[in-house]
Design a protein around this motif. Structure first.
Motif, PDB file in Angstrom:
ATOM      1  N   ASP A  81      10.325  35.969  55.826  1.00  0.00           N
ATOM      2  CA  ASP A  81       9.116  35.142  55.674  1.00  0.00           C
ATOM      3  C   ASP A  81       9.279  34.128  54.527  1.00  0.00           C
ATOM      4  N   TYR A 103      12.075  32.963  53.313  1.00  0.00           N
ATOM      5  CA  TYR A 103      13.069  31.965  53.702  1.00  0.00           C
ATOM      6  C   TYR A 103      12.426  30.912  54.611  1.00  0.00           C
ATOM      7  N   LYS A 104      11.610  31.418  55.578  1.00  0.00           N
ATOM      8  CA  LYS A 104      10.934  30.489  56.478  1.00  0.00           C
ATOM      9  C   LYS A 104       9.994  29.568  55.706  1.00  0.00           C
ATOM     10  N   GLU A 105       9.305  30.121  54.735  1.00  0.00           N
ATOM     11  CA  GLU A 105       8.365  29.334  53.911  1.00  0.00           C
ATOM     12  C   GLU A 105       9.129  28.244  53.119  1.00  0.00           C
ATOM     13  N   ARG A 143      10.157  25.533  55.444  1.00  0.00           N
ATOM     14  CA  ARG A 143       9.020  24.652  55.734  1.00  0.00           C
ATOM     15  C   ARG A 143       8.767  23.700  54.558  1.00  0.00           C
TER      16      ARG A 143
END
Lengths: 161, 276
Positions: free
Chosen positions: B238, B240-242, B245
């Motif tokens: 999560d 890493y995804k943030e 983004r």
């Protein structure tokens, strides 16, 4: 029609005819020939049977008569003159469900009139009436043959021991 | 004189008479008394014996009503004249050799025996075919037969029973199998106590070693450790995804700024008049 039923007759009576013939001729080859000859005669004559008992009696009577004919023939008399069962031939007579011992071979060495009655009564589990039908003899004759045959057998066994 | 007093006197007279007798007469009376008691006891015993034998004979008669032969066997046994056999005579079924479990040919004795075993009923049916053409049939309980029996029918039943036992369950069948339901409770109790012991061992081991570990790849994890690891991985993914983004958003802002700056220069160039 008889040809269609041949397989059934073969399955039902071949072994019985073979054993009945073996009890008289005491060798495999002749017993097999007789059992086959019974089936051939069945095809040739196409007899009509009134009941299953009649059918069984006819088959065994034919086998026994053929065996007797063979024993009477000059050819057979010239070759086999002994009453005893050959050791090599003993393995070719196996009676289902019955444990065989020396007594069986002693029975097969008895005179013919006793031998047939004793063999059919004790080893093939036929009743006295059935044996009388097969051998075409009165029931009382069968009974007395059984009794006398047993006495002879007993005497022979005692002598052997 | 009152009635009570008469009775009282009478009793006193009786007692007086007894007291007045000498010791010899006393002893005789005692012997007579004991003798009478013994006689009465003997009579009573005899009566009881008669009653018992009557009851037995009634039982036997009742059995006789149901099955004739059994009653006579029982009566003979009670009287002690003949020992009881483990078999009873029954109706002849006329079975063939093929239907029999065992066949015994007694040529010299003049009979054949055929045996058919009924394992469920604990019964062996024996059919005897005699030389005179008569047949008899017996139902034999093989469990009541002594191994040393010399009775040919009992011997035959035992032999047939042994054969049937060997055939049944590939030789694993025993008479004790019939009593298994009764022993089932003890067997369960033993199993239960064993299970309790095992559970106790398990608890002790668990307390010492902690929860069981499952080997995954090169390392071992307990269920809790595995759960924690997965949660941590999810959290990292999560994050890493943030971050991704965020990077994308910054990039877009930068590009937008660049576009805006290049647009303003172009406008200025358009405003400046060309020299004539």
């Amino acid at each position: 029609m008889m040809a269609n039923c041949l397989e059934r007759y073969f399955q039902k009576y071949y072994a019985k005819c073979y054993r009945a013939a073996f009890a008289l001729v005491k060798n495999r080859a002749d017993a097999e020939d007789i059992a086959q000859e019974v089936l051939v005669r069945l095809l040739v004559y196409e007899p009509e049977f009134a009941s299953e008992e009649h059918e069984k009696a006819w088959m065994l009577r034919t086998a026994i008569n053929l065996a007797k004919d063979l024993l009477k023939s000059k050819w057979h008399n010239a070759l086999v003159a002994i009453e005893t069962v050959d050791e090599a031939e003993k393995s070719y007579l196996q009676i289902p469900d019955v444990e065989t011992d020396d007594t069986l071979w002693m029975v097969l060495e008895l005179p013919e009139r006793f031998r047939n009655c004793l063999y059919l009564f004790y080893y093939e589990d036929y009743s006295i009436r059935e044996i009388a039908d097969i051998l075409e003899e009165p029931e009382n004759t069968v009974k007395s043959n059984l009794k006398r045959g047993r006495e002879v057998l007993k005497r022979r066994l005692q002598e052997r021991r | 004189m009152a009635v009570n007093s008469v009775n009282g006197n009478h009793l006193l007279e009786k007692i007086g008479n007894c007291h007045s007798r000498n010791s010899k007469s006393k002893g005789n009376a005692y012997e007579n008394f004991m003798g009478n008691l013994k006689e009465k006891a003997q009579e009573k015993e005899a009566q009881q014996a008669i009653q018992q034998s009557t009851a037995e004979s009634i039982n036997a008669l009742q059995l006789d009503y149901r099955s004739g032969k059994l009653a006579s066997e029982l009566l003979l046994q009670k009287s002690g004249r003949v020992e009881m056999h483990a078999y009873i005579e029954t109706a002849v079924r006329h079975i063939s050799y093929a239907e029999s479990d065992k066949v015994k040919v007694c040529t010299v004795e003049g009979y054949t025996l055929k045996a058919q075993v009924d394992a469920d009923e604990h019964m062996v049916y024996i059919e005897q075919k005699n030389e005179d053409g008569t047949c008899q049939a017996y139902e034999v309980n093989p469990l009541k037969i002594s191994e040393n029996t010399k009775n040919p029918i009992e011997q035959m039943a035992l032999e047939a029973w042994d054969i049937a036992k060997d055939l049944h369950n590939d030789g694993m069948f025993t008479e004790m199998d019939e009593t298994k339901p009764a022993d089932a409770s003890t067997e369960k109790a033993v199993t239960f106590s064993e299970m309790v012991d095992k559970f106790e061992e398990f608890v002790e081991k668990r307390m010492e070693e902690g929860p069981p570990k499952i080997q995954i790849g090169g390392s071992e994890f307990t269920e809790d450790e595995w759960e924690r690891l997965l949660k941590r991985i999810d959290k990292d993914i999560d994050a890493y995804k943030e971050e991704l983004r965020e990077r994308v958003r910054r990039q877009q802002e930068k590009e937008a700024l660049k576009k805006r700056q290049s647009g303003a220069i172009e406008e200025e160039e358009e405003i400046i008049p060309l020299p004539v």
